[in-house]
Design an enzyme around this catalytic site. Structure first.
Site, mmCIF file in Angstrom:
data_model
loop_
_atom_site.group_PDB
_atom_site.id
_atom_site.type_symbol
_atom_site.label_atom_id
_atom_site.label_comp_id
_atom_site.label_asym_id
_atom_site.label_seq_id
_atom_site.Cartn_x
_atom_site.Cartn_y
_atom_site.Cartn_z
ATOM 1 N N ARG A 1 -0.805 8.332 -13.148
ATOM 2 C CA ARG A 1 -0.074 7.415 -13.648
ATOM 3 C C ARG A 1 0.478 6.298 -13.898
ATOM 4 O O ARG A 1 1.301 5.822 -14.699
ATOM 5 C CB ARG A 1 0.772 6.975 -11.956
ATOM 6 C CG ARG A 1 1.252 7.557 -10.531
ATOM 7 C CD ARG A 1 1.834 6.797 -9.484
ATOM 8 N NE ARG A 1 2.630 7.921 -8.794
ATOM 9 C CZ ARG A 1 3.505 8.025 -7.813
ATOM 10 N NH1 ARG A 1 3.817 5.941 -7.403
ATOM 11 N NH2 ARG A 1 3.762 8.667 -6.546
ATOM 12 N N CYS B 1 8.455 -1.585 1.256
ATOM 13 C CA CYS B 1 8.550 -1.082 -0.410
ATOM 14 C C CYS B 1 9.918 -2.288 -0.645
ATOM 15 O O CYS B 1 9.192 -3.299 -1.744
ATOM 16 C CB CYS B 1 8.581 0.276 -1.522
ATOM 17 S SG CYS B 1 7.566 1.359 -0.173
ATOM 18 N N SER C 1 7.804 -2.669 -16.855
ATOM 19 C CA SER C 1 6.320 -1.238 -17.216
ATOM 20 C C SER C 1 5.536 -2.135 -16.611
ATOM 21 O O SER C 1 4.479 -1.201 -15.735
ATOM 22 C CB SER C 1 6.633 -1.415 -18.774
ATOM 23 O OG SER C 1 5.280 -0.292 -18.943
ATOM 24 N N CYS D 1 12.597 1.850 2.143
ATOM 25 C CA CYS D 1 11.309 1.790 2.899
ATOM 26 C C CYS D 1 11.083 0.447 2.881
ATOM 27 O O CYS D 1 11.278 -0.227 1.641
ATOM 28 C CB CYS D 1 9.581 2.597 1.786
ATOM 29 S SG CYS D 1 8.350 1.672 1.970
ATOM 30 N N ARG E 1 0.767 -1.075 -0.196
ATOM 31 C CA ARG E 1 -0.425 -0.105 -0.217
ATOM 32 C C ARG E 1 0.681 1.252 0.235
ATOM 33 O O ARG E 1 2.017 0.807 0.254
ATOM 34 C CB ARG E 1 -1.010 0.404 0.947
ATOM 35 C CG ARG E 1 0.169 0.093 2.411
ATOM 36 C CD ARG E 1 -1.213 -0.518 4.046
ATOM 37 N NE ARG E 1 -1.976 0.823 3.686
ATOM 38 C CZ ARG E 1 -3.117 0.407 5.379
ATOM 39 N NH1 ARG E 1 -2.418 0.194 5.732
ATOM 40 N NH2 ARG E 1 -4.183 0.682 4.860
#
Length: 469
Positions: A268, A371, A235, A368, A194
């Site tokens: 995005r 992450c 991508s 992070c 998240r």
């Protein structure tokens, strides 16, 4: 004295009129911007905008169309994967979380407690898997968390046993991701992917390094198909990660209000047809890897010591591998046999393997912790898909069996689930965005950021701003 008061009164009156005229001008500009934005987003007022968000026909370089993917994902794959990743076998992932960026000093900015990961405490580890952890993060070393004790990963693990799988290096991923005593178990259900607040130069540098150094984007016709596929995979993964950030976003930190940030998803991903197309491509690529590994995954032992849950996991895996709707509608999601042809095929494969290993290593530079966890898991899952499709040729080399680590299978299935969630989000989001834009003059939906909310905030802020007269 009376005349003086009148003069002062007139002066104040003029100043008041000037002030409200300025406020009115600002309001007119804001409303005009809102109306322009609404007009640009209204499919009835701009046919090209409407068409750009509709995806039909065959997904480029794949063997399945967008409509079939949406249908299969919504009816079969998404609900099945959602249940599968909650089973004990697939919800625990072994990962190294301590900071060891091999390319540059870590200077990540992670400002939220949601940036941290909850690890499983050692006293809840199965005896079979208890090992010394030389480089696990000690309580007094908060370098990775910017000195914030609350930025620790939730490492809670229930007392289930794991059956060890064979450890085989993956030629597509960084060798440091194999089983070793520097890794720890993480419950993925306690650490959802998240929004974390991780942004700025540190976050941009990660993607810049991935794209510019390892996965450059060339113009059409200037790049071979294999390199083009590597770019599309990265991508597509990038698009999926962006969608998960937008779909579970911290809208208000003071009240801990979470919800969908539709504008971020549009900015995005959704406004770029190639990014959406690459997301669908990556989903079909990983799905093909899973179906190609059917014999291996069917016979694997999903043993955690919880008999009922383990049987459930095995049953769900078989439903995924042998689903009649999937086999009928999209039996070959991606055809890997078309690649690596010609005399330069082996050299090209080694070159692209090197690039992907570098991408795998870059995940250690993510500033992070949470992450980093999901980056490592999904890159390992993608590397496992590449390994299945391109490192084993059972037809020409029957004596070369496929061998996977338990961690690779966990990463592969969880990656497929993340991509499935992103596909479902994309399918659902366009009507939500249009609906939000159409109702921007009314109170915004509770779980979505709207343009009108920002206008209201801006107008409210004018009350405390001293305008020049």
């Amino acid at each position: 004295m009376v005349e003086a008061k009148v003069v002062v009164g007139n002066k104040e009156s003029k100043e008041g009129r000037k002030k409200w005229t300025a406020i009115g001008a600002v309001l007119v500009v804001l409303v005009a911007i809102a109306l322009t934005y609404k007009h640009a987003q209204n499919p009835k007022s701009c046919r090209c905008a409407q068409d750009s968000r509709k995806y039909t026909g065959i997904v480029e370089d794949c063997c399945c169309d967008y409509e079939t993917v949406d249908s299969l994902n919504g009816a079969v794959l998404h609900p099945l994967l959602q249940e599968l990743v909650t089973t004990p076998f697939f919800r625990y992932f072994k990962v190294k979380l301590w900071c060891d960026c091999p390319f540059w000093p870590d200077d990540g900015m992670c400002k939220l407690r949601d940036c941290s990961v909850c690890e499983c405490p050692e006293n809840e580890f199965p005896e079979l898997f208890k090992r010394p952890m030389k480089h696990s993060l000690p309580s007094d070393d908060l370098k990775c968390q910017e000195g914030k004790p609350q930025s620790a990963v939730d490492r809670t693990l229930d007392s289930k046993a794991f059956r060890g799988w064979i450890g085989v290096d993956n030629p597509w991923t960084n060798d440091d991701e194999t089983e070793n005593d520097e890794m720890t178990y993480v419950n993925l259900q306690l650490n959802p992917e998240r929004y974390t607040g991780y942004s700025g130069p540190s976050a941009r540098r990660i993607w810049d390094a991935i794209y510019s150094e390892n996965c450059p984007k060339y113009a059409s016709g200037e790049i071979c198909k294999e390199k083009k596929i590597l770019y599309k995979l990265i991508s597509g993964l990038h698009s999926s990660i962006s969608i998960h950030i937008a779909s579970d976003y911290l809208l208000d930190e003071t009240t801990n209000w979470w919800g969908r940030n539709l504008e971020l998803a549009y900015d995005r991903v959704l406004q770029y047809p190639d990014r959406v197309g690459n997301l669908y491509f990556t989903f079909l690529f990983v799905l093909r890897a899973v179906t190609k590994a059917t014999n291996y995954l069917e016979q694997a032992e999903y043993d955690t010591g919880n008999t009922q849950e383990d049987l459930k996991a095995q049953s769900l895996v078989r439903h995924l591998l042998y689903n009649p709707k999937l086999q009928a509608a999209c039996p070959l999601p991606f055809d890997e046999a078309k690649l690596w042809k010609g005399q330069s095929g082996p050299e090209l494969k080694q070159e692209i393997q090197k690039h992907f290993r570098n991408i795998s290593a870059i995940m250690d530079c993510v500033g992070c912790e949470k992450c980093r966890l999901w980056g490592k898991l999904q890159v390992l899952g993608l590397g496992t898909a590449l390994k299945i499709l391109f490192s084993v040729d059972s037809q020409n080399y029957p004596n070369q069996p496929l061998q996977l680590q338990r961690n690779e299978v966990i990463a592969l299935v969880n990656l497929l689930n993340r991509l499935s969630e992103s596909i479902k989000f994309v399918e659902e989001i366009v009507p939500s965005v249009e609906k939000t834009m159409e109702k921007f003059t009314s109170e915004p939906p509770a779980q979505e950021i709207s343009l009108w909310q920002r206008i209201q905030d801006a107008v409210g802020g004018l009350r405390s701003v001293k305008l020049p007269l």
